[in-house]
Write a protein that holds these residues in place. Structure first.
Motif, PDB file in Angstrom:
ATOM      1  N   THR A  39       0.813  -1.115   0.063  1.00 52.16           N
ATOM      2  CA  THR A  39      -0.261  -0.118  -0.004  1.00 52.16           C
ATOM      3  C   THR A  39       0.888   1.424  -0.038  1.00 52.16           C
ATOM      4  O   THR A  39       1.963   1.189   0.318  1.00 52.16           O
ATOM      5  CB  THR A  39      -1.036   0.043   1.297  1.00 52.16           C
ATOM      6  OG1 THR A  39      -0.399   0.282   2.452  1.00 52.16           O
ATOM      7  CG2 THR A  39      -1.975  -1.191   1.583  1.00 52.16           C
ATOM      8  N   LEU A  40       0.408   2.403  -0.437  1.00 49.80           N
ATOM      9  CA  LEU A  40       0.815   3.709  -0.330  1.00 49.80           C
ATOM     10  C   LEU A  40       1.565   3.928   0.956  1.00 49.80           C
ATOM     11  O   LEU A  40       2.679   4.425   1.230  1.00 49.80           O
ATOM     12  CB  LEU A  40      -0.136   4.725  -0.660  1.00 49.80           C
ATOM     13  CG  LEU A  40      -0.476   4.571  -2.192  1.00 49.80           C
ATOM     14  CD1 LEU A  40      -1.625   5.676  -2.473  1.00 49.80           C
ATOM     15  CD2 LEU A  40       0.556   4.601  -3.208  1.00 49.80           C
ATOM     16  N   ASP A  41       0.905   3.454   1.987  1.00 47.41           N
ATOM     17  CA  ASP A  41       1.247   3.694   3.470  1.00 47.41           C
ATOM     18  C   ASP A  41       2.574   2.829   4.085  1.00 47.41           C
ATOM     19  O   ASP A  41       3.232   3.072   4.681  1.00 47.41           O
ATOM     20  CB  ASP A  41       0.074   3.023   4.548  1.00 47.41           C
ATOM     21  CG  ASP A  41      -1.114   4.159   4.526  1.00 47.41           C
ATOM     22  OD1 ASP A  41      -0.955   5.437   3.897  1.00 47.41           O
ATOM     23  OD2 ASP A  41      -2.029   3.726   4.782  1.00 47.41           O
ATOM     24  N   PRO A  82      -9.706   5.853  -4.997  1.00 46.36           N
ATOM     25  CA  PRO A  82      -9.729   5.807  -3.468  1.00 46.36           C
ATOM     26  C   PRO A  82      -8.658   4.426  -3.044  1.00 46.36           C
ATOM     27  O   PRO A  82      -8.633   4.149  -1.737  1.00 46.36           O
ATOM     28  CB  PRO A  82     -11.151   5.569  -3.075  1.00 46.36           C
ATOM     29  CG  PRO A  82     -11.730   4.530  -4.474  1.00 46.36           C
ATOM     30  CD  PRO A  82     -10.839   5.299  -5.578  1.00 46.36           C
ATOM     31  N   ASN A  83      -8.228   3.817  -3.866  1.00 43.93           N
ATOM     32  CA  ASN A  83      -7.458   2.556  -3.787  1.00 43.93           C
ATOM     33  C   ASN A  83      -6.156   2.746  -3.120  1.00 43.93           C
ATOM     34  O   ASN A  83      -5.429   3.761  -3.791  1.00 43.93           O
ATOM     35  CB  ASN A  83      -7.451   1.336  -4.854  1.00 43.93           C
ATOM     36  CG  ASN A  83      -6.814   0.201  -4.539  1.00 43.93           C
ATOM     37  OD1 ASN A  83      -6.279  -0.093  -3.443  1.00 43.93           O
ATOM     38  ND2 ASN A  83      -7.637  -0.815  -5.280  1.00 43.93           N
ATOM     39  N   ARG A  84      -5.778   2.411  -1.865  1.00 43.30           N
ATOM     40  CA  ARG A  84      -4.384   2.658  -1.168  1.00 43.30           C
ATOM     41  C   ARG A  84      -3.534   1.679  -1.584  1.00 43.30           C
ATOM     42  O   ARG A  84      -2.263   1.679  -1.113  1.00 43.30           O
ATOM     43  CB  ARG A  84      -4.719   2.750   0.202  1.00 43.30           C
ATOM     44  CG  ARG A  84      -5.652   3.616   0.695  1.00 43.30           C
ATOM     45  CD  ARG A  84      -5.363   4.960   0.676  1.00 43.30           C
ATOM     46  NE  ARG A  84      -4.043   5.359   1.631  1.00 43.30           N
ATOM     47  CZ  ARG A  84      -3.090   6.491   1.074  1.00 43.30           C
ATOM     48  NH1 ARG A  84      -3.353   7.319   0.266  1.00 43.30           N
ATOM     49  NH2 ARG A  84      -2.008   6.487   1.815  1.00 43.30           N
ATOM     50  N   HIS A  85      -3.581   0.649  -2.446  1.00 39.16           N
ATOM     51  CA  HIS A  85      -2.809  -0.305  -2.935  1.00 39.16           C
ATOM     52  C   HIS A  85      -1.880   0.329  -4.041  1.00 39.16           C
ATOM     53  O   HIS A  85      -2.299   1.443  -4.870  1.00 39.16           O
ATOM     54  CB  HIS A  85      -3.352  -1.389  -3.644  1.00 39.16           C
ATOM     55  CG  HIS A  85      -4.052  -2.220  -2.217  1.00 39.16           C
ATOM     56  ND1 HIS A  85      -5.274  -2.326  -2.007  1.00 39.16           N
ATOM     57  CD2 HIS A  85      -3.407  -3.264  -1.622  1.00 39.16           C
ATOM     58  CE1 HIS A  85      -5.610  -2.985  -1.144  1.00 39.16           C
ATOM     59  NE2 HIS A  85      -4.430  -3.746  -1.017  1.00 39.16           N
ATOM     60  N   THR A  96     -11.123  -0.865  -3.386  1.00 46.93           N
ATOM     61  CA  THR A  96     -10.141  -0.973  -2.596  1.00 46.93           C
ATOM     62  C   THR A  96      -9.235  -2.057  -2.386  1.00 46.93           C
ATOM     63  O   THR A  96      -8.808  -2.267  -1.723  1.00 46.93           O
ATOM     64  CB  THR A  96     -10.631  -0.385  -1.046  1.00 46.93           C
ATOM     65  OG1 THR A  96     -11.844  -1.254  -0.696  1.00 46.93           O
ATOM     66  CG2 THR A  96     -11.475   1.173  -0.941  1.00 46.93           C
TER      67      THR A  96
END
Length: 170
Positions: A39-41, A82-85, A96
């Motif tokens: 993920t971006l995180d 909205p996808n954080r991947h 998501t």
């Protein structure tokens, strides 16, 4: 992997997603499942860090360039996803969920090699160059001790075989 296989991959990689997948597998020995769920995180580009399956690592230049290229592409194609991947496809950009395992297989199909093959080659390369130490392999690649031991055993057999070959001159 042979040198010719590596050169063929370098010449065949055509898009930012492929470059990123190959870089993650070749540098960090990242599995396809971990790549899919990244993920971006998990990215800290200013500090050149990446978290892969809970294991924080330094980002080398190759992976950093591949990530930046992919993220630029991602922003241009799906600026409001909205996808954080990290990896997205047409369908997942609106959801998501991570990309499917088929997405990774398709991305690698043109290259003629799998993520697992590149990953295995990277771990064995480390074992052959740094020494067949299961603890080292486990720490560097976030492997279980038993997996690190299996790779170390294979590397040890390869090194012994090379020594025997050198000793006999054949």
């Amino acid at each position: 992997m042979t040198d010719s296989e590596i050169r063929a991959i370098e010449q065949t990689v055509t898009n930012p997603a492929q470059r990123l997948i190959v870089a993650l597998a070749a540098v960090h020995a990242t599995s396809s499942g971990t790549i899919r769920h990244l993920t971006l995180d998990d990215l800290d580009l200013p500090n050149r860090r990446i978290t892969l399956a809970g294991h924080n690592q330094r980002l080398g230049e190759l992976t950093l360039r591949a990530l930046r290229s992919w993220l630029d592409h991602r922003r241009a194609v799906w600026p409001h996803s909205p996808n954080r991947h990290v990896l997205l496809a047409g369908r997942t950009a609106l959801e998501t969920k991570p990309v499917s395992h088929i997405y990774i297989l398709d991305a690698m199909r043109d290259l003629g090699v799998s993520v697992d093959r590149i990953r295995t080659d990277r771990i064995l390369h480390e074992a052959l160059t740094a020494g067949p130490d299961p603890l080292h392999l486990s720490l560097v690649f976030n492997l279980s001790i038993s997996a690190g031991s299996r790779y170390a055993d294979i590397a040890e057999r390869l090194l012994d075989s090379q020594l025997e070959h050198d000793a006999t001159g054949q």
